[in-house]
Structures are given as structure tokens and as C-alpha cells.
Enzyme design. Structure first.
Site, PDB file in Angstrom:
ATOM      1  N   ASP A  64      11.121  -9.229  -4.314  1.00  0.00           N
ATOM      2  CA  ASP A  64      10.081  -8.196  -4.298  1.00  0.00           C
ATOM      3  C   ASP A  64       9.191  -8.479  -5.503  1.00  0.00           C
ATOM      4  O   ASP A  64       9.593  -8.263  -6.657  1.00  0.00           O
ATOM      5  CB  ASP A  64      10.745  -6.812  -4.410  1.00  0.00           C
ATOM      6  CG  ASP A  64       9.722  -5.687  -4.472  1.00  0.00           C
ATOM      7  OD1 ASP A  64       8.531  -5.964  -4.730  1.00  0.00           O
ATOM      8  OD2 ASP A  64      10.128  -4.527  -4.294  1.00  0.00           O
ATOM      9  N   VAL A  65       7.980  -8.977  -5.241  1.00  0.00           N
ATOM     10  CA  VAL A  65       7.140  -9.453  -6.353  1.00  0.00           C
ATOM     11  C   VAL A  65       6.540  -8.320  -7.179  1.00  0.00           C
ATOM     12  O   VAL A  65       5.884  -8.578  -8.193  1.00  0.00           O
ATOM     13  CB  VAL A  65       6.039 -10.435  -5.885  1.00  0.00           C
ATOM     14  CG1 VAL A  65       6.644 -11.746  -5.415  1.00  0.00           C
ATOM     15  CG2 VAL A  65       5.144  -9.819  -4.819  1.00  0.00           C
ATOM     16  N   ASN A  91      -0.261 -13.904  -2.835  1.00  0.00           N
ATOM     17  CA  ASN A  91      -0.764 -13.422  -1.538  1.00  0.00           C
ATOM     18  C   ASN A  91      -0.171 -12.091  -1.095  1.00  0.00           C
ATOM     19  O   ASN A  91      -0.821 -11.348  -0.356  1.00  0.00           O
ATOM     20  CB  ASN A  91      -0.471 -14.498  -0.481  1.00  0.00           C
ATOM     21  CG  ASN A  91      -0.628 -13.960   0.925  1.00  0.00           C
ATOM     22  OD1 ASN A  91      -1.737 -13.821   1.432  1.00  0.00           O
ATOM     23  ND2 ASN A  91       0.486 -13.594   1.557  1.00  0.00           N
ATOM     24  N   TYR A 164      -5.712   0.630  -1.869  1.00  0.00           N
ATOM     25  CA  TYR A 164      -5.894  -0.783  -1.504  1.00  0.00           C
ATOM     26  C   TYR A 164      -7.198  -1.335  -2.103  1.00  0.00           C
ATOM     27  O   TYR A 164      -7.211  -2.391  -2.749  1.00  0.00           O
ATOM     28  CB  TYR A 164      -5.912  -0.887   0.028  1.00  0.00           C
ATOM     29  CG  TYR A 164      -6.000  -2.288   0.582  1.00  0.00           C
ATOM     30  CD1 TYR A 164      -4.847  -3.059   0.771  1.00  0.00           C
ATOM     31  CD2 TYR A 164      -7.222  -2.854   0.938  1.00  0.00           C
ATOM     32  CE1 TYR A 164      -4.929  -4.335   1.299  1.00  0.00           C
ATOM     33  CE2 TYR A 164      -7.308  -4.130   1.467  1.00  0.00           C
ATOM     34  CZ  TYR A 164      -6.154  -4.866   1.649  1.00  0.00           C
ATOM     35  OH  TYR A 164      -6.236  -6.142   2.176  1.00  0.00           O
ATOM     36  N   LYS A 168      -7.657  -4.280  -4.953  1.00  0.00           N
ATOM     37  CA  LYS A 168      -8.401  -5.521  -4.686  1.00  0.00           C
ATOM     38  C   LYS A 168      -9.554  -5.685  -5.682  1.00  0.00           C
ATOM     39  O   LYS A 168      -9.829  -6.794  -6.141  1.00  0.00           O
ATOM     40  CB  LYS A 168      -8.910  -5.540  -3.244  1.00  0.00           C
ATOM     41  CG  LYS A 168      -7.797  -5.589  -2.192  1.00  0.00           C
ATOM     42  CD  LYS A 168      -6.905  -6.821  -2.349  1.00  0.00           C
ATOM     43  CE  LYS A 168      -5.894  -6.965  -1.228  1.00  0.00           C
ATOM     44  NZ  LYS A 168      -4.993  -8.109  -1.418  1.00  0.00           N
TER      45      LYS A 168
HETATM   46  P1  NAP Z   1       0.941  -9.263   6.603  1.00  0.00           P
HETATM   47  O1  NAP Z   1       0.925 -10.096   7.845  1.00  0.00           O
HETATM   48  O2  NAP Z   1       1.360  -7.844   6.704  1.00  0.00           O
HETATM   49  O3  NAP Z   1       1.806 -10.011   5.500  1.00  0.00           O
HETATM   50  C1  NAP Z   1       2.089  -9.435   4.259  1.00  0.00           C
HETATM   51  C2  NAP Z   1       3.072 -10.316   3.534  1.00  0.00           C
HETATM   52  O4  NAP Z   1       3.292  -9.755   2.237  1.00  0.00           O
HETATM   53  C3  NAP Z   1       4.421 -10.408   4.225  1.00  0.00           C
HETATM   54  O5  NAP Z   1       4.899 -11.728   4.146  1.00  0.00           O
HETATM   55  C4  NAP Z   1       5.296  -9.473   3.385  1.00  0.00           C
HETATM   56  O6  NAP Z   1       6.666  -9.874   3.343  1.00  0.00           O
HETATM   57  C5  NAP Z   1       4.692  -9.709   2.019  1.00  0.00           C
HETATM   58  N1  NAP Z   1       5.039  -8.642   1.076  1.00  0.00           N
HETATM   59  C6  NAP Z   1       4.730  -7.337   1.143  1.00  0.00           C
HETATM   60  N2  NAP Z   1       5.246  -6.682   0.075  1.00  0.00           N
HETATM   61  C7  NAP Z   1       5.901  -7.615  -0.670  1.00  0.00           C
HETATM   62  C8  NAP Z   1       6.625  -7.567  -1.885  1.00  0.00           C
HETATM   63  N3  NAP Z   1       6.798  -6.427  -2.573  1.00  0.00           N
HETATM   64  N4  NAP Z   1       7.164  -8.727  -2.357  1.00  0.00           N
HETATM   65  C9  NAP Z   1       7.015  -9.889  -1.687  1.00  0.00           C
HETATM   66  N5  NAP Z   1       6.328  -9.992  -0.519  1.00  0.00           N
HETATM   67  C10 NAP Z   1       5.774  -8.859  -0.026  1.00  0.00           C
HETATM   68  O7  NAP Z   1      -0.524  -9.204   5.974  1.00  0.00           O
HETATM   69  P2  NAP Z   1      -1.659 -10.316   5.776  1.00  0.00           P
HETATM   70  O8  NAP Z   1      -2.829  -9.860   6.537  1.00  0.00           O
HETATM   71  O9  NAP Z   1      -1.137 -11.673   5.989  1.00  0.00           O
HETATM   72  O10 NAP Z   1      -1.989 -10.080   4.244  1.00  0.00           O
HETATM   73  C11 NAP Z   1      -1.765 -11.051   3.240  1.00  0.00           C
HETATM   74  C12 NAP Z   1      -2.734 -10.816   2.100  1.00  0.00           C
HETATM   75  O11 NAP Z   1      -4.066 -10.971   2.560  1.00  0.00           O
HETATM   76  C13 NAP Z   1      -2.650  -9.408   1.512  1.00  0.00           C
HETATM   77  O12 NAP Z   1      -2.814  -9.470   0.117  1.00  0.00           O
HETATM   78  C14 NAP Z   1      -3.821  -8.697   2.169  1.00  0.00           C
HETATM   79  O13 NAP Z   1      -4.297  -7.627   1.389  1.00  0.00           O
HETATM   80  C15 NAP Z   1      -4.823  -9.837   2.220  1.00  0.00           C
HETATM   81  N6  NAP Z   1      -5.897  -9.616   3.187  1.00  0.00           N
HETATM   82  C16 NAP Z   1      -5.668  -9.618   4.518  1.00  0.00           C
HETATM   83  C17 NAP Z   1      -6.730  -9.431   5.397  1.00  0.00           C
HETATM   84  C18 NAP Z   1      -6.570  -9.454   6.881  1.00  0.00           C
HETATM   85  O14 NAP Z   1      -7.567  -9.213   7.588  1.00  0.00           O
HETATM   86  N7  NAP Z   1      -5.413  -9.758   7.424  1.00  0.00           N
HETATM   87  C19 NAP Z   1      -8.008  -9.219   4.889  1.00  0.00           C
HETATM   88  C20 NAP Z   1      -8.206  -9.201   3.521  1.00  0.00           C
HETATM   89  C21 NAP Z   1      -7.141  -9.414   2.668  1.00  0.00           C
HETATM   90  P3  NAP Z   1       7.813  -9.158   4.242  1.00  0.00           P
HETATM   91  O15 NAP Z   1       7.204  -8.920   5.590  1.00  0.00           O
HETATM   92  O16 NAP Z   1       8.909 -10.148   4.222  1.00  0.00           O
HETATM   93  O17 NAP Z   1       8.156  -7.879   3.543  1.00  0.00           O
END
Ligand code: NAP
Length: 266
Positions: A64-65, A91, A164, A168
Site C-alpha cells: 500500500d503505497v 501511478n 481527487y 492532482k
Molecule cells: P485503475 O484501473 O483503477 O487502477 C488503479 C491502480 O492503482 C490499481 O492497480 C490499484 O491496485 C492501484 N492502487 C490503488 N490504491 C493503491 C495503494 N494504496 N497502493 C498501491 N496501489 C494502489 O485506474 P487507472 O485509470 O489505471 O488509474 C491509474 C492512474 O492514472 C491514477 O493515478 C489515476 O488518477 C490516473 N488517471 C487515470 C485516468 C483515466 O481516465 N483512467 C485519467 C487521468 C488520470 P489494486 O487494484 O491492486 O488495489
């Protein structure tokens, strides 16, 4: 020679979505990858499987980061496993949405801890290791590279998501300040701000036709992003091809930050 040959990368939150795509892209570019996850071990195994099927190498690390001790353990284990760390991709991220007046203190704090403070904890451990090891010319011109995953919501306000958007916006200045401070140590720090990328975090926004149509009104380029769009940028930012890029936030958003509402005279 692949651009990240012999380099070691840690990708936080690599069990799903963008982190998974980035981990696979870095591995295809030659890096060995520490695949971090918090709760989805199956997702992390899927990431590792795809890396191995493409001839790459990696290992899985639960942590848990948002917990500094867990972060230290993750770095220690990576150094034990592969000798050092060259690339950190901060990430991991979550959304816990609520209107401002209804948002609990816990939900505020949790999103700040996971999305912002984790980047401080991980970057500090990474920088210590980069400085300890110094530059290894055969691998990279830099002593290390940090890539911070931000969001278009570092500059686009987002009602109902104040935890959020604030986290960011914090990453925007975190990356710039860290880049300024660590440049003389030959550590490069940059950020990526994705727009709408198809992952679990925003599934309701793209899964059905009506939601997708609504989402596309915000995207001038008229397609929802794929994790590969972000993976390619992460490889570039981690490689010497971007050696003179420092403290930048790159928006990969199909034009979402171009105020599309003003296209027809506002
Ligand atoms: P996602 O599919 O929900 O993936 C989130 C990842 O973060 C999962 O691997 C999850 O691991 C991990 N995570 C959550 N809490 C954690 C913790 N405390 N310690 C370690 N790992 C943790 O979401 P995503 O869309 O890929 O998002 C990834 C990043 O991109 C985020 O920072 C998000 O804000 C950013 N982002 C995404 C979008 C978009 O449109 N998708 C747009 C802008 C920014 P587990 O599932 O194993 O818990």
C-alpha cells in the site's frame, strides 16, 4: 538495443489500467519491472504474464503505497531482486467521489494519501537509490527518472471530486519542484496528465453508448484514450530520447484541456 535495456523500473498500481499498460510498455522497451499492487493480486499476475509472454521480466510486490514503511519494503525488495532502481512511475491512484458538503474527512484524507503523499514517499526512496548508485553510462545518461501520473484535473476543476482534483493539482507542483531540486543530481522528474483513458476507474463514463457519446463531447480528437497511449509516453519519458526534458507535465488527452466548449464561439 532497446531504449530501456538493463534498466529497473518500479510501477505503482500496476495491477490494472494505466499502470498495467505502462508496466507492459516499459518491459517491452527492455526494463525489468517491479509490478506493485495493493489488493488485486490476480491483476498483478496478469501484468506479469503479459510481460513474460513478450519476452520480458518482472516480479510482483504487494504494497500500500500510502504507507511509508510499505514503500521502503518495496524498494528494499526491488534492490535485493535486481540490484538497483532506474525508473519510478508513481501511478497508483483512487477516486472516492462526493459533493463537497457531504465528503467525509476520511474520504478527503484517503485520496490525498494514496494519490499525492504516496508520490512523496516513493520518490524519496527512489531518489536516495539513484544518488547512491549514480550514473551508469551504459544504461542511461541520467542517474534516474521519476514519472508522476497526474490528470487533466490538475488544471481542470472537477466539482464532486475535490479530493481527487486537489491531489492532482498537488502533483503538478510536486513534479516541478522535485525536478528543480534534483536536476543537479541528474535525476529527471516529469509528469503525465491523462485525459479519459479506458480503465476501471472511469468505466461508467465509457462502457455504454450514451455515456461514451457524452464523454466524447469533451474530447476534440473524438476517441477515448487507451492505456497504450500513456505507455508510449512513459517509455519516452523514461528513456534518453527525452534526456533534456525536465519538470514538464505532458497532457495526453485528445485535446480535453483545449476548452472544447469554446469551439463554436463559447
Ligand atoms: P485503475 O484501473 O483503477 O487502477 C488503479 C491502480 O492503482 C490499481 O492497480 C490499484 O491496485 C492501484 N492502487 C490503488 N490504491 C493503491 C495503494 N494504496 N497502493 C498501491 N496501489 C494502489 O485506474 P487507472 O485509470 O489505471 O488509474 C491509474 C492512474 O492514472 C491514477 O493515478 C489515476 O488518477 C490516473 N488517471 C487515470 C485516468 C483515466 O481516465 N483512467 C485519467 C487521468 C488520470 P489494486 O487494484 O491492486 O488495489
Amino acid at each position: 538495443m532497446k531504449p530501456l535495456q538493463q534498466q529497473i523500473a518500479i510501477v505503482t498500481g500496476a495491477s490494472s489500467g494505466i499502470g498495467q499498460g505502462v508496466a507492459i510498455a516499459l518491459a517491452k522497451a527492455g526494463a525489468k519491472v517491479c509490478i506493485n499492487y495493493r489488493s488485486s493480486e490476480d491483476g498483478a499476475k496478469k501484468t506479469l504474464k503479459e510481460i513474460e509472454q513478450n519476452g520480458g521480466e518482472g516480479f510482483i510486490q504487494q504494497a500500500d503505497v500510502s504507507q511509508p514503511e510499505a514503500v521502503k519494503t518495496m524498494f528494499r525488495n526491488t534492490v535485493e531482486q535486481y540490484g538497483t532502481v532506474d525508473i519510478l512511475v508513481n501511478n497508483a491512484g483512487i477516486q472516492v467521489d462526493a459533493p463537497f458538503l457531504e465528503m467525509s474527512h476520511d474520504d478527503w484524507q484517503k485520496v490525498i494519501d494514496v494519490n499525492l503523499s504516496s508520490q512523496f514517499y516513493c520518490s524519496q526512496e527512489a531518489a536516495k537509490e539513484f544518488i547512491r548508485r549514480g550514473i551508469v553510462e551504459e544504461r542511461s545518461k541520467a542517474a534516474g527518472k521519476i514519472i508522476c501520473m497526474s490528470s487533466v484535473h490538475d488544471i481542470i476543476p472537477w466539482a464532486g471530486h475535490i479530493n481527487y482534483a486537489t491531489a492532482k493539482a498537488g502533483i503538478l507542483m510536486f513534479a516541478k519542484t522535485l525536478a528543480q531540486e534534483l536536476a543537479e543530481k541528474k535525476i529527471r522528474v516529469n509528469a503525465i496528465s491523462p485525459g479519459a483513458i479506458k480503465t476501471d476507474i472511469n468505466r461508467d463514463a465509457w462502457e455504454d453508448d450514451a455515456s461514451r457519446e457524452k464523454l466524447l463531447q469533451l474530447i476534440p480528437y473524438q476517441r477515448v484514450g487507451e492505456v497504450e497511449d500513456i505507455g508510449k509516453a512513459a517509455v519516452w519519458l523514461a528513456s534518453d530520447d527525452s534526456d533534456y526534458v525536465q519538470g514538464q507535465t505532458i497532457y495526453i488527452d485528445g485535446g480535453m484541456t483545449l476548452y472544447p466548449g469554446f469551439k463554436d464561439n463559447g
